[in-house]
Each structure stands twice: as C-alpha cells, then as structure tokens.
Design an enzyme around this catalytic site. Structure first.
Site, short mmCIF file in Angstrom:
data_model
loop_
_atom_site.label_atom_id
_atom_site.label_comp_id
_atom_site.label_asym_id
_atom_site.label_seq_id
_atom_site.Cartn_x
_atom_site.Cartn_y
_atom_site.Cartn_z
N TYR A 33 0.06 13.68 0.24
CA TYR A 33 -0.64 12.41 0.23
C TYR A 33 -0.17 11.52 -0.91
O TYR A 33 -0.10 11.93 -2.05
CB TYR A 33 -2.16 12.60 0.09
CG TYR A 33 -2.86 11.28 0.01
CD1 TYR A 33 -3.21 10.60 1.18
CD2 TYR A 33 -3.09 10.66 -1.20
CE1 TYR A 33 -3.78 9.36 1.12
CE2 TYR A 33 -3.66 9.41 -1.28
CZ TYR A 33 -4.01 8.76 -0.11
OH TYR A 33 -4.57 7.53 -0.17
N LYS A 35 -1.81 5.25 2.00
CA LYS A 35 -2.14 5.25 3.41
C LYS A 35 -1.40 4.19 4.18
O LYS A 35 -1.81 3.80 5.24
CB LYS A 35 -3.63 5.03 3.59
CG LYS A 35 -4.36 6.30 3.59
CD LYS A 35 -5.81 6.04 3.61
CE LYS A 35 -6.19 4.77 2.90
NZ LYS A 35 -5.19 4.14 2.13
N ASP A 65 1.65 -1.15 -2.26
CA ASP A 65 0.54 -1.08 -3.21
C ASP A 65 1.15 -0.65 -4.52
O ASP A 65 1.62 0.48 -4.67
CB ASP A 65 -0.49 -0.05 -2.71
CG ASP A 65 -1.65 0.17 -3.68
OD1 ASP A 65 -1.55 -0.29 -4.84
OD2 ASP A 65 -2.63 0.81 -3.28
N LYS A 107 -6.60 -0.16 3.91
CA LYS A 107 -7.41 1.01 4.23
C LYS A 107 -7.26 1.39 5.70
O LYS A 107 -8.21 1.74 6.38
CB LYS A 107 -8.90 0.81 3.89
CG LYS A 107 -9.17 0.24 2.52
CD LYS A 107 -8.63 1.09 1.39
CE LYS A 107 -8.87 0.40 0.05
NZ LYS A 107 -7.60 0.05 -0.64
N ASN A 153 17.91 0.40 1.14
CA ASN A 153 16.94 0.02 2.17
C ASN A 153 15.60 0.61 1.76
O ASN A 153 15.53 1.78 1.40
CB ASN A 153 17.41 0.61 3.52
CG ASN A 153 16.60 0.08 4.68
OD1 ASN A 153 15.37 0.13 4.68
ND2 ASN A 153 17.29 -0.42 5.69
P1 13P Z 1 -5.05 2.48 -0.70
O1 13P Z 1 -4.09 3.22 0.20
O2 13P Z 1 -5.36 1.11 -0.19
O3 13P Z 1 -4.55 2.50 -2.10
O4 13P Z 1 -6.43 3.23 -0.66
C1 13P Z 1 -6.57 4.48 -1.23
C2 13P Z 1 -7.89 5.06 -0.85
O5 13P Z 1 -7.95 5.97 -0.09
C3 13P Z 1 -9.10 4.47 -1.42
O6 13P Z 1 -10.25 5.19 -1.04
MG MG Z 2 -4.40 1.62 -3.77
MG MG Z 3 -4.10 -0.43 0.22
#
Ligand code: 13P
Ligand code: MG
Ligand code: MG
Ligand code: 13P
Length: 375
Positions: free
Chosen positions: A241, A244, A25, A146, A118
């Site tokens: 964090y 995700k 992302d 998500k 890597n």
């Molecule tokens: P992404 O990991 O897809 O960027 O989503 C972040 C998120 O928690 C949106 O609520």
């Molecule tokens: Mg995102």
């Molecule tokens: Mg994402």
C-alpha cells in the site's frame, strides 16, 4: 499553378494537440484532506515558465483534495519524455516544499527515486490523448480523490453505452453505431477492446468488477479517441500500500460524441466506489465544485470534480467548474445519506473492503498471533 498550391495545402497534415493530465499526491494539508496553496502556486509558476519557453502550449493547475492536478496541452504526443519529465520536476519541487511545511505524506506518490523517461509506473497518475481539434472542441477533465481508478467504469459505461443516460445513442445518427471500449486487466496487465452495443453484456461482466477490469479508453467506431483514463493502481506498482491512485479522466464531447450534459449525467447518481478511509472502504462518489473537494468526514466521502474547457489551438479556454450547479445538490444530499448508511456498518463489510482488497491489511499479523490458539 493555383491548383498545385491548393493541393499542397490540403496535403499538409492537420496540427495535433495533446492533452496530458498528470497528477500526484505529494503531500496533504491538513492530513489527507486538501492541498497547500503554496504548493499549487509553485506548480503554477513552474508550468508558467514551461509555457513561456514553449514546452507546453497551455496549462491549468488545480487540486482535488490532496491530489495535485497538472492539466497541460502541447504538441509532443502521448508518453512524451519531455512532458512527463516536466511533471516529475514539478512534483519533485512540490515534494521539497511539502517536506519543509511537514505536509502529510509529503512525496506520497513519488515511488521512484529518479525519473526514467515516463511517469507511468512511478507513482503519478496519467491520462492523455492526442487529437485533431474539431471546429469546436469541448472537453471535461474529471478528477477524483479517495477513490480507486475503477471509479470511472460506471460513468463511462453510462456515457457511451447506455441509451437511458445518453439519448444521443438513439437520436444522433453519428453516434448510433456505438463505441469501442478499451479495457485493462490490471492484475494481469493486459488490454483488449470490446464493441458496444454488440458486446455490451461481455463488457459488463468485466467492468462490473472495477477492482480487476478498468476502462482505459473509449473510441468511436472510426477509431477516434473519445475518452482516456488513468489506470495506474499504486499498490500493484509498489507491491504494497502506498496510496489510492485517485484517478483522472479526459472526455471529449458534442458533435458525434455525448453532449456535455450526457457526460455529466451519470454523476447525478453517487455510485459506490472503493478508496474511502485508509483506502479500505466503500463510499459514495460525491460530485462537488472544486472549492468543495476537501474530503474531511472520515477522510471522505470520495469526491469527483469536473473541469470543463473549450480547447482552441491548444489553448485551454476555462476551466468551467461543471459540478458547481444546484442540479447536483440532490446527488450531494444522496451521497451524504449513503455515507451515513455505510458508516453505520463501522468495521464490517461491505463498508470495509473484502479482506483480499484491503490495502492496509493487518490480517497476516492477527492470524500469526492466533496460530498457537488455533485448534
Ligand atoms: P489519499 O490516497 O488521498 O492520500 O488518501 C489516503 C487515505 O486513505 C486517507 O484515509
Ligand atoms: Mg494523501
Ligand atoms: Mg488523494
Ligand atoms: P444547443 O441547441 O443549445 O446547442 O443544445 C444542443 C443540445 O441538444 C445539447 O444537449
């Protein structure tokens, strides 16, 4: 003389093809819902050049929500510095563009300042396999948004170990012996292998806890690779964090492996995964066509897309959008019903993740504030 020639020809090792799916992302459009077309075009043109100069054999660029997906074939094996470096360059250039457009979270998954050989552990997700192509080589690349990397545990178990999903385990003699699962303990960073059907119950004890144990790969009993997933967990890499991880998965099918339909079948049930809204909620994994993978409601619900290819001498014949099929309509309806049900819990568990798993957690601050009032 003729015979010698024949022997030499037979001794020549079969050409291998590596499939590398590397994703990151690098900026959402709008918010975390999707990817900007200019960033996708930039990635396509950069990989187009890499194909021209023969660094890679073929490629497909797509997106699942805000995740940019680079699907590449080449001759350089897994963990190739050149291929990982190429992906890193594409993500760097894409991040620059994303910053110009002020896309949301530009460079979100670019955790390291410089490429070190890597991309594993640097933010991007990677699934790779090196294969000797069979007479026909159908594969499916699954891509999620998500959702956490453990999202593949349930469907991989169904595909390769559950005869109620995969009838081939019973009626195809070449699958009857079962499969070997490589499991990654992500918190202790250890790998081990379990064999099904013999060790099915042991396997389920572990992979049923998809936040701790993640299926990294599946092999035939002869040791041939059948599936390979990305197991990176970004918050463990960064110690806090950052994203995700939104995982990817490559699965080979047919001829001694599950049929395409057996590989897709587990997704007819939109099982609950973690990763919705701020990475802190459970939600149903909704299978959609690629053009519908733009999670917007409460930043979700979690999405999975499936790009099918016939691999032919390294070329990616495809993609075929495998969930672009009305037979998955009911899964989508069910996912929306489940989303309604889960959403009504608001900030309450089990919609919200248990405290220990919450990725944007404010608990320490709240506890600190309350300290003086505690009796
Ligand atoms: P992404 O990991 O897809 O960027 O989503 C972040 C998120 O928690 C949106 O609520
Ligand atoms: Mg995102
Ligand atoms: Mg994402
Ligand atoms: P075909 O006969 O169309 O090859 O299908 C084989 C099969 O059983 C797929 O599930």
């Amino acid at each position: 003389m003729k015979q010698t020639n024949k022997k030499t020809a037979a001794a020549k090792p079969a050409q291998k093809t590596t499939i590398s799916v590397i994703k990151a992302d690098i900026g959402g459009y709008v918010g975390h819902s999707s990817s900007h077309p200019d960033v996708i075009e930039l990635a396509k043109s950069m990989l187009g050049k890499a194909k021209q100069n023969k660094t890679i054999v073929d490629f497909c660029v797509t997106n699942c929500g805000d995740d940019l997906e680079l699907i590449m074939t080449h001759r350089k094996g897994c963990d190739s510095k050149e291929i990982h470096g190429l992906a890193w360059k594409v993500f760097e250039a894409g991040t620059e563009l994303a910053k110009k457009l002020k896309l949301y979270g530009a460079g979100q998954d670019m955790l390291a300042d410089a490429f070190s050989g890597n991309v594993k552990g640097m933010g991007p997700g990677v699934a790779e396999m090196e294969i000797v192509e069979r007479k026909s080589e159908p594969i499916i690349v699954f891509m999620g948004d998500k959702c956490a990397p453990g999202a593949w545990n349930f469907p991989l178990f169904k595909m390769f170990a559950d005869p109620f999903n995969t009838i081939g385990l019973i009626i195809d003699p070449s699958m009857h012996d079962g499969f070997v699962f490589e499991v990654h303990d992500i918190k202790k960073d250890k790998n081990f292998k379990l064999s099904t059907p013999e060790e099915m119950y042991d396997l389920l004890v572990l992979i049923g806890s998809a936040e701790n144990y993640i299926i990294k790969a599946v092999y035939t009993k002869k040791g041939e690779i059948a599936a390979s997933s990305s197991t990176q967990k970004l918050y463990l890499i960064a110690g806090k964090y950052v994203g995700k991880d939104d995982p990817v998965l490559i699965v080979r099918g047919q001829s001694g492996l599950p049929a395409m339909g057996e590989i897709l079948e587990p997704f007819a049930f939109p099982h609950l995964v973690t990763g919705w809204m701020r990475g802190s909620h459970y939600g149903p994994l909704m299978p959609t066509a690629q053009k519908q993978a733009n999670p917007s409601r409460f930043d979700g619900p979690p999405r999975v897309i499936a790009a099918g290819f016939q691999v032919s001498d390294g070329k990616l014949i495809g993609p075929r959008d495998m969930f672009d099929d009305p037979s998955f309509d009911y899964a989508r309806i069910q996912a929306n019903q489940m989303a309604n049900f889960m959403r009504q819990h608001g900030p309450f568990e089990p919609h919200r993740l248990p405290l220990a798993e919450m990725e944007y957690t404010t608990l320490p601050e709240v506890l600190k504030k309350l300290q003086s009032r505690m009796k």
